[in-house]
Motif scaffolding. Structure first.
Motif, mmCIF file in Angstrom:
data_model
loop_
_atom_site.group_PDB
_atom_site.id
_atom_site.type_symbol
_atom_site.label_atom_id
_atom_site.label_comp_id
_atom_site.label_asym_id
_atom_site.label_seq_id
_atom_site.Cartn_x
_atom_site.Cartn_y
_atom_site.Cartn_z
ATOM 1 N N GLY A 12 29.246 35.987 38.085
ATOM 2 C CA GLY A 12 30.308 34.958 38.349
ATOM 3 C C GLY A 12 31.062 35.141 39.413
ATOM 4 O O GLY A 12 32.012 34.684 39.816
ATOM 5 N N LEU A 13 30.754 36.282 40.160
ATOM 6 C CA LEU A 13 31.842 36.659 41.244
ATOM 7 C C LEU A 13 30.948 36.607 42.543
ATOM 8 O O LEU A 13 30.897 37.920 43.252
ATOM 9 C CB LEU A 13 32.270 38.139 40.762
ATOM 10 C CG LEU A 13 33.228 38.247 39.592
ATOM 11 C CD1 LEU A 13 33.403 39.524 39.103
ATOM 12 C CD2 LEU A 13 34.610 37.508 39.879
ATOM 13 N N PRO A 14 30.353 35.736 43.008
ATOM 14 C CA PRO A 14 29.643 35.821 44.308
ATOM 15 C C PRO A 14 30.500 36.370 45.561
ATOM 16 O O PRO A 14 29.838 37.061 46.362
ATOM 17 C CB PRO A 14 29.216 34.547 44.778
ATOM 18 C CG PRO A 14 30.431 33.507 43.786
ATOM 19 C CD PRO A 14 30.783 34.269 42.595
ATOM 20 N N GLN A 15 31.486 36.363 45.486
ATOM 21 C CA GLN A 15 32.556 36.612 46.776
ATOM 22 C C GLN A 15 32.524 38.259 46.782
ATOM 23 O O GLN A 15 33.016 38.663 47.886
ATOM 24 C CB GLN A 15 34.016 35.974 46.478
ATOM 25 C CG GLN A 15 34.942 36.667 45.542
ATOM 26 C CD GLN A 15 34.733 36.044 44.176
ATOM 27 O OE1 GLN A 15 33.651 35.567 44.099
ATOM 28 N NE2 GLN A 15 35.405 36.421 43.255
ATOM 29 N N VAL A 16 32.428 38.984 45.735
ATOM 30 C CA VAL A 16 32.447 40.333 45.773
ATOM 31 C C VAL A 16 31.172 41.111 46.334
ATOM 32 O O VAL A 16 31.416 42.213 46.547
ATOM 33 C CB VAL A 16 33.028 41.030 44.559
ATOM 34 C CG1 VAL A 16 34.219 40.447 44.053
ATOM 35 C CG2 VAL A 16 31.947 40.928 43.445
ATOM 36 N N PHE A 17 30.121 40.451 46.568
ATOM 37 C CA PHE A 17 28.691 41.235 46.910
ATOM 38 C C PHE A 17 28.594 40.851 48.404
ATOM 39 O O PHE A 17 28.922 39.770 48.785
ATOM 40 C CB PHE A 17 27.905 40.652 46.147
ATOM 41 C CG PHE A 17 27.929 40.948 44.474
ATOM 42 C CD1 PHE A 17 27.541 42.248 44.225
ATOM 43 C CD2 PHE A 17 28.348 40.086 43.775
ATOM 44 C CE1 PHE A 17 28.018 42.517 42.971
ATOM 45 C CE2 PHE A 17 28.471 40.330 42.395
ATOM 46 C CZ PHE A 17 28.198 41.747 41.985
#
Length: 251
Positions: free
Chosen positions: A96-101
Motif C-alpha cells: 500500500g506504499l506505491p510512492q516508496v518504490f
C-alpha cells in the motif's frame, strides 16, 4: 488485497532449498519442462549479475520464471523491463506504499532509494532465437546484505521489513507477481515496448539528474535523459548524447 488469478498455463514449483533457482530452471528446461515459476525457501549458490554471489536467507524471495519465448534475443531482452514493472506493481499493492518504490536502469527495483531487489536474465540460444529464458528475481523481504559487503559506490542494500515494518511472505509476493508479470508480458507482445517504456519512465529513479554509467573499465558521466525504443540508456554528456545498451549505473 485479493490476488489476481494465477496465470493460465504457467506451472508453480515450491522448493525448500536449491543451489539457485536459475540453475534449477536450466535443468528443467533441459528436461523439456514447460513455462513455470520456481520459488525456493533458501539458495546455497544464489547469483547476481556478473556472477556475483546473491545472499539468500530464509524469508527473502528467491524465484525464477522459466519461459520459452518467441522472437529475436533483443526483443526477448525487453522482458527485463516487464519484470521490473511487475515487481514494483506487486510490492506497491502488497504494501500500500506505491510512492516508496522506484526503478533503476537496467533492471533494479529500489525502496526509499536503496537496492531492495535484483533481476537476472539468463538465456540459451537456438538458431537466431532463444530456446529458453530464466528470469531470476531476488527480493530482500526481511533482510538485506551487510552494507560493507557491497561494491564501493553501490546503493545501500535495504529490506522491505526494515524500511516499511511490513512482513511479506515469499509465497504472497509470488501470488501477486506472477499475474502482474503475465499482464505486462502480454502488453509487450500485443502493443510493443512503447507502453512499458512510458510506465518505466514514470517510475524511473534519478531521471533528469547526473549519473555514472560504467561499461567494463570505461566510465561516462552525464544527465540521465531516459531510455530509447530498444531500452538503451540515454545519457547526455559534455560531448553530446550517448545511447548505451548495457552498463552498470551509479548515482
Amino acid at each position: 488485497m485479493s490476488a489476481d488469478p494465477w496465470p493460465e498455463g504457467i506451472g508453480r514449483r515450491l522448493l525448500a532449498e536449491v543451489d539457485s533457482t536459475n540453475a534449477e530452471a536450466a535443468r528443467l528446461a533441459a528436461s523439456g519442462a514447460g513455462p513455470c515459476w520456481i520459488l525456493a525457501g533458501f539458495q546455497t549458490g544464489g547469483r547476481g549479475r556478473r556472477g556475483r554471489p546473491w545472499v539468500s536467507p530464509r524469508g527473502n524471495f528467491h524465484a525464477t520464471l522459466l519461459l520459452h519465448p518467441e522472437g529475436p534475443p533483443d526483443r526477448v531482452a525487453l522482458l527485463s523491463f516487464a519484470v521490473a514493472l511487475a515487481l514494483r506493481e506487486a510490492l506497491a499493492g502488497l504494501t500500500g506504499l506505491p510512492q516508496v518504490f522506484a526503478l533503476k536502469w537496467p533492471n533494479d527495483v529500489l525502496l526509499n532509494g536503496g537496492k531492495m531487489a535484483g533481476i537476472l536474465l539468463e538465456s540459451v540460444g537456438q538458431g537466431r532465437g532463444v530456446a529458453h529464458l530464466a528470469i531470476g528475481i531476488g527480493v530482500n523481504l526481511i533482510a538485506a546484505p551487510d552494507p560493507g559487503a557491497v561494491e564501493p559506490g553501490a546503493l545501500r542494500p535495504v529490506s522491505v521489513l526494515e524500511e516499511t515494518g511490513l512482513r511479506i511472505a515469499p509465497e504472497a509476493l509470488l501470488d501477486a507477481l506472477a499475474p502482474a508479470l503475465a499482464r505486462w508480458q502480454a502488453r509487450l507482445e500485443t502493443e510493443g515496448f512503447a507502453p512499458l517504456r512510458a510506465e518505466w519512465l514514470a517510475h524511473a529513479a534519478r531521471l533528469g539528474e547526473p549519473i555514472r554509467a560504467r561499461t567494463g573499465t570505461a566510465e561516462r558521466q552525464g544527465i540521465f535523459e531516459g531510455i530509447d525504443a530498444q531500452g538503451a540508456l540515454i545519457l547526455r554528456t559534455a560531448a553530446g548524447v550517448d545511447t548505451i545498451p548495457a552498463a552498470e549505473v551509479f548515482f
